[in-house]
Enzyme design. Structure first.
Site, short mmCIF file in Angstrom:
data_model
loop_
_atom_site.label_atom_id
_atom_site.label_comp_id
_atom_site.label_asym_id
_atom_site.label_seq_id
_atom_site.Cartn_x
_atom_site.Cartn_y
_atom_site.Cartn_z
N ASP A 235 0.88 -1.16 0.00
CA ASP A 235 0.00 0.00 0.00
C ASP A 235 0.93 1.23 0.00
OD1 ASP A 235 -2.08 1.79 0.07
OD2 ASP A 235 -3.21 0.72 1.60
N TRP A 236 0.34 2.38 -0.30
CA TRP A 236 1.18 3.57 -0.51
C TRP A 236 1.85 4.01 0.79
CZ3 TRP A 236 -0.41 1.45 -4.50
CH2 TRP A 236 -0.20 1.96 -5.78
#
Ligand code: BGC
Length: 725
Positions: free
Chosen positions: A263-264
């Site tokens: 995920d970012w």
């Protein structure tokens, strides 16, 4: 174009053979792909490999132009292609990128129609392809553990079986367009509160029976090409680099051969990421905007030094690059095969958005058959509520979609009604920060309702916009809701309107349940609309006025009060000192409500129709490998065509461990003309009867009696039969 997909599924299964968890002789084609990857790897420098395993802009990873490997381009999100971000974070507002906004995840699942999962994925895949994307960051399939989770709308259900069935079509629909789906967020990202720090503790049985099956189905049945690691920790280790969850369970046990994308900003440690399964590090440092030096990412230049100093082996990097290249070949990003061109905002895409919305809307209550309203009898209609005129698509966080257009409920109602009908709109409440009850607006709304032939009140949550996030009263990423009560004084509004017009139809928009105890007993008709996408207003109106017979079913229990739902009843939300114990174990959603005999407001699987269905002749026979074949006849006994979702639940009559009162193990949606009946035949494999034995660390079938129940919801069981296995 929405193409027939049956034929394509067959092709996909051949191409996919050998890609995920497949045993037996590998396909020739796959072998040659692996050989091509071998040869690319020998030609690549270490620096070139490392450029591919981390972001080089907000949604791309590095290219190796010398060898014909382009940047890998990703986009959110689960229900529409997000606005164009280019290399930075601030997206373009140019209308050329305004996309088809599909109903959100919870709405898709409310159709209980896996074929629509494929249609949905196909639209998304075609639009992603048209926009030049290689990976679409969806579906989101985290379990709805608490009604407060800000991202429940993006996900599908509290039930792992329903998720497992809906996710497969979605993935195939996307991937048939030469776009990789990215199932997320692996695993247990079930709350937004403390999502970057909280560690989830759960038993192995809970993992295997509740939180893992959706992901397992995505890998094994859907053949998903990529997967996103979650922000949170699991048993003390970050999910994005998790020795057990990724290396052992996902890659070894499930045989996942695609790429794990972080995920970012979810990578926290270079060595852990390298060793524990992260294949690509994504993220954007907002503080530095477009100037971010991506080579300083955990999986950037440090990796080069670590390999050069002999601290880690280059084979670890090769495995990550191999996985990315494999997906690139599968989606024709490389390899010279012609890629699909995709399409954008076609009438077929809009029709698909409408069809899904129509099947997603759930009729919760309809006392005295108040609905559908008869259009021809109406001269003036009051439409009340800010949600009636509010566009929702642009909110919610990373899943936001700049929609080509969005028909609000008010517009839908105006469109569906005859021209000579007068529509009076009153906002009723204000969507603003720290909103107070607005008595003037309530008075105005009550006045409109009092004088109308029909009154429709559209309320609920809203998709949070960035400037509203801090209010915590929204369906949005990164925050949970503070409680289950309707915000902005809507309870007061509903009560005031019902007082003057008891026939008011209440339409709730949102990603999940609201506390209705302050007015439910006074309302005759209640509709749950979810967030039904760009044609949502049309779909809502068509249901209200009877052009469409509702067939959606709840994918989560609507508790009466928040305290009734399991995580809250036992005080295990949102955790303490950054640890949340899932001590309710497998008793999530209806498993808890039904086993512990807690009365819900509306049960899992519930949804009414304008016609009636009769269930007859439940028969059980034994099939191969401990399977059971169940046959049920469903008959439309009313006067309108309609669809029913027949649900099969299983109960172990006697067990050495605690098992839920019932568990969903099969369902089918059938469309029936008045008087028509159909025999539904479903095979319950041995999996339907087993539980995960923590001592043996394996799935176990305990011999004995099992009940199989056929019902219209988890609380509306029409037929029950026993079978001994
Ligand atoms: C979200 C992901 C999303 C990513 C990229 C993260 O904040 O959790 O679901 O795909 O951002 O926008």
């Amino acid at each position: 174009m929405i193409r027939k997909h049956v034929f394509k599924w067959v092709i996909v299964s051949v191409v996919m053979a050998g890609f995920v968890g497949c045993t037996g002789t590998p396909e020739k084609k796959t072998l040659s792909v692996e050989q091509k990857i071998d040869s690319l790897l020998t030609e690549m420098t270490l620096e070139e490999k490392v450029t591919m395993i981390h972001a080089n802009a907000s949604f791309t990873t590095g290219a190796v132009p010398r060898l014909g490997i382009p940047e890998w381009t990703m986009s959110d999100g689960p229900h529409g292609v997000r606005k164009e971000h280019g290399r930075g974070w601030v997206g373009s507002e140019s209308p050329e990128y305004f996309a088809t906004y599909l109903p959100v995840g919870v709405s898709l699942a409310s159709t209980w129609n896996p074929e629509l999962g494929y249609t949905f994925g196909q639209v998304l895949g075609e639009e992603a392809r048209y926009r030049g994307k290689d990976v679409i960051l969806g579906p989101g399939i985290n379990i709805l553990r608490t009604p407060l989770n800000g991202r429940n709308f993006e996900y599908m259900s509290e039930d792992p079986y329903l998720i497992s069935k809906m996710v497969v079509g979605y993935i195939k629909g996307v991937q048939d367009q030469n776009v990789a789906a990215c199932v997320k967020h692996y695993l247990a990202n079930n709350q937004e509160t403390d999502r970057n720090t909280v560690s989830v503790e759960m038993s192995e049985r809970t993992l295997r029976e509740i939180y893992l099956p959706g992901f397992a189905a995505a890998v094994k049945d859907g053949g998903v090409y990529t997967l996103m690691g979650a922000y949170n920790k699991f048993r003390g280790q970050y999910c994005t680099h998790h020795e057990y969850l990724i290396n052992k369970v996902l890659k070894d046990e499930l045989g996942f051969e695609g790429a794990v994308i972080s995920d970012w900003g979810a990578v926290h440690n270079t060595l852990e990421a390298l060793k524990f399964g992260t294949d690509v590090e994504m993220g954007t440092d907002l503080s530095q905007g477009d100037k971010k030096d991506y080579t300083k990412f955990f999986m950037g230049d440090t990796v080069i030094s670590l390999v050069k100093s002999g601290t880690i082996s280059e084979s670890l990097i090769n495995d990550k690059v191999r996985r990315i290249l494999r997906v690139m070949y599968k989606t024709n990003v490389i390899g010279g095969e012609k890629r699909m061109e995709g399409s954008f905002n076609t009438p077929e895409h809009q029709a698909a958005a409408l069809k899904i919305a129509e099947e997603a809307i759930v009729l919760l209550k309809n006392e005295g058959n108040l609905l559908p309203l008869n259009k021809s009898m109406l001269k003036n209609v009051a439409v009340i509520g800010a949600n009636a005129s509010r566009k929702q698509g642009g909110g919610g966080g990373s899943s936001q979609v700049n929609a080509k257009y969005e028909i609000t409920p008010l517009q839908g109602i105006e469109k569906v009604l005859f021209e000579n009908v007068e529509v009076t709109y009153a906002e009723g409440y204000e969507v603003t920060r720290n909103a107070k009850i607005n008595t003037d607006k309530i008075k105005e709304a009550a006045e409109a309702a009092k004088n109308a032939d029909a009154s429709i009140l559209v309320c609920g949550w809203v998709h949070g916009y960035t400037d509203l996030w801090n209010d915590n009263a929204y369906d949005a990423e990164s925050v949970d809701k503070p409680n289950m009560f309707l915000p902005f004084g809507q309870d007061e509004l509903i009560n005031a309107v019902l007082k003057v017009n008891p026939n008011t139809i209440i339409v709730i928009m949102g990603g999940g349940p609201v506390d209705m105890t302050r007015w439910e007993s006074k309302a005759k008709a209640i509709v749950f609309a979810g967030y039904p996408g760009m044609e949502g207003g049309t779909a809502i109106a068509r249901v209200i006025f009877g052009d469409v017979n509702p067939s959606g079913k709840l994918t989560m229990t609507f508790p009466k009060r928040l305290e009734d739902s399991p995580a809250h009843a036992i005080g295990e939300y949102p955790g303490k000192d950054n640890v949340v114990y899932y001590n309710e174990g497998i008793m999530v959603g209806y498993r808890y409500f039904d086993t512990k005999k807690v009365e819900p407001q509306f049960p899992f699987g519930h949804g009414l129709s304008y016609t009636t269905f009769l269930y007859e002749n439940l028969q059980l026979t034994k099939g191969d490998n401990q399977s059971v074949i169940a046959t049920v006849t469903v008959r439309n006994t009313g006067s309108r065509p309609g669809a029913e979702v027949m649900q099969l639940y299983v109960k172990d009559v006697e067990s050495s461990v605690e098992r839920p009162d019932k568990e969903l193990k099969g369902f089918q949606k059938v469309f029936l003309q008045p008087g028509e009946s159909k025999d539904i035949i479903l095979t319950l494999s041995v999996d339907a009867f087993r539980f995960f034995d923590e001592k043996k660390m394996e799935w176990v079938l305990e011999p004995g009696k099992f009940q199989v129940m056929a019902g219209s919801s988890s609380r509306d069981i029409r037929l029950t039969k026993e079978i001994e296995l």
